[in-house]
Design an enzyme around this catalytic site. Sequence first.
Site, PDB file in Angstrom:
ATOM      1  N   GLU A 222      12.898  14.043  -7.755  1.00  0.00           N
ATOM      2  CA  GLU A 222      12.051  15.159  -8.222  1.00  0.00           C
ATOM      3  C   GLU A 222      10.870  15.433  -7.291  1.00  0.00           C
ATOM      4  OE1 GLU A 222      10.104  12.353 -11.666  1.00  0.00           O
ATOM      5  OE2 GLU A 222       9.951  14.504 -11.940  1.00  0.00           O
TER       6      GLU A 222
ATOM      7  N   HIS B 156      14.758  13.080 -18.547  1.00  0.00           N
ATOM      8  CA  HIS B 156      14.425  11.910 -19.355  1.00  0.00           C
ATOM      9  C   HIS B 156      15.634  11.121 -19.839  1.00  0.00           C
ATOM     10  CE1 HIS B 156      10.689  14.111 -19.179  1.00  0.00           C
ATOM     11  NE2 HIS B 156      10.092  12.965 -19.420  1.00  0.00           N
TER      12      HIS B 156
ATOM     13  N   ARG C 279      33.276  22.424  -5.515  1.00  0.00           N
ATOM     14  CA  ARG C 279      31.877  22.825  -5.639  1.00  0.00           C
ATOM     15  C   ARG C 279      30.908  21.840  -4.991  1.00  0.00           C
ATOM     16  NH1 ARG C 279      31.989  24.482 -11.977  1.00  0.00           N
ATOM     17  NH2 ARG C 279      32.664  26.613 -11.639  1.00  0.00           N
TER      18      ARG C 279
ATOM     19  N   ASP D 290      10.645   4.023 -11.932  1.00  0.00           N
ATOM     20  CA  ASP D 290      10.611   4.502 -10.540  1.00  0.00           C
ATOM     21  C   ASP D 290      10.635   3.374  -9.508  1.00  0.00           C
ATOM     22  OD1 ASP D 290      10.398   6.963 -11.670  1.00  0.00           O
ATOM     23  OD2 ASP D 290       8.302   7.295 -11.143  1.00  0.00           O
TER      24      ASP D 290
HETATM   25  O1  F6P Z   1       6.925   7.356 -13.906  1.00  0.00           O
HETATM   26  C1  F6P Z   1       8.058   7.459 -14.651  1.00  0.00           C
HETATM   27  C2  F6P Z   1       8.492   8.896 -14.804  1.00  0.00           C
HETATM   28  O2  F6P Z   1       9.698   8.872 -15.518  1.00  0.00           O
HETATM   29  C3  F6P Z   1       8.613   9.669 -13.499  1.00  0.00           C
HETATM   30  O3  F6P Z   1       9.797   9.405 -12.805  1.00  0.00           O
HETATM   31  C4  F6P Z   1       8.516  11.080 -13.995  1.00  0.00           C
HETATM   32  O4  F6P Z   1       8.032  11.925 -12.982  1.00  0.00           O
HETATM   33  C5  F6P Z   1       7.524  10.977 -15.104  1.00  0.00           C
HETATM   34  O5  F6P Z   1       7.573   9.654 -15.570  1.00  0.00           O
HETATM   35  C6  F6P Z   1       7.753  11.948 -16.228  1.00  0.00           C
HETATM   36  O6  F6P Z   1       6.733  11.817 -17.159  1.00  0.00           O
HETATM   37  P1  F6P Z   1       6.700  12.585 -18.558  1.00  0.00           P
HETATM   38  O7  F6P Z   1       7.448  11.777 -19.549  1.00  0.00           O
HETATM   39  O8  F6P Z   1       5.256  12.666 -18.863  1.00  0.00           O
HETATM   40  O9  F6P Z   1       7.334  13.931 -18.356  1.00  0.00           O
END
Ligand code: F6P
Length: 355
Positions: free
Chosen positions: A230, A276, A170, A135
Amino acid sequence: MTRRIGILTGGGDCPGLNAVIRAAVKTARGYGWEIIGIRDGFDGLRRVDTFRLSRERIKGILPQGGTILGSTNKCDPFCVRVGDQVEDQSDQVVENFKLEGLDALITIGGDGTQAIAWKFFQLGIPVVAVPKTIDNDLYATDITFGFDTAVETATLAIDKLHPTAESHERVMVVEVMGRGAGWIALHAGIAGGADVILIPEISFDLDHVCQAVQRRYDIGRDFAIVVVAEGARIRDDQLGPPGTGNPITGSRRTDRIGQYIQEKTGHDVRAMVLGHLQRGGSPTTFDRVLGSRLGAAAVRLVRDGQYGKMVAVRGNTLVPVDMAEVAGKVRTVDLDHDVVQTARDLGISFGDRPI
Ligand code: F6P
């Protein structure tokens, strides 16, 4: 004197972690020291799950994503859930650190891990911290490894959405990571040629977003790309009952943003969440180099007895900063930052103003 240095990775995995571990092991070996890997963050010290990081164990890990040590964002030894109870098992961790014959501990992690590490430093464990997060929102450091790889992944995804957007006229809505800070959205949005970027630091109005989208069609560019972090915040609860903040989260929220745009503008919309995917893959050259620099620098801080410090990036140099200064703080996007201004100059909307 042979020294034994423990090393752990905490929080979410991040491309470049293995580069840090590898560099720490190689640097320590240069001093004739041993590095002991601790599995799954602080949980490995609580359970005593450790292993020697030999030359063999680090072979070929530089280009690999993830962490060979394993990680968790669920273990805080200061509050361990045991049945219905919450126990403070920090004394056990301090005891295990001594029993394992460790002289120092290198903690590689984000704000959560560093806050725990700082508490252990205060309990007498000689800690050196290495900042980590895709992040890029850790306080006191200009950049974190993993960010470059995540932005690269998000940018490539946006590039791959362009043909469909254009061919089908779109609107593509893409959610990227960034719960508290919009660095990934901002950089990937600019690099991917987005029309709208929504970040946590600038609350947005969906009607302004729709206007920005419609402007694209009005000028004959019959598609639009909207990048949403997010943690982006909607003004005035446009997707939920008044006064409830942002009640809809995750992919459902991004879908609802897409639905709103479709209903309001009449254009076909597709929404997706990269999730992810942004944490995976081989680290970029930049992240491999930065990770290696940080791993080596952490061992040099141990050599110099500079404990309670985090290795931070300032400009193009590495400096030790007090962990106390960092614990519990995040570095959000500065609205005066030239990257924000650049986005506006490029005609990108943050959804905060009418166009
Ligand atoms: O802090 C890194 C991060 O990838 C964030 O961007 C995201 O909100 C969070 O971790 C997601 O965490 P998890 O793997 O617990 O879903």
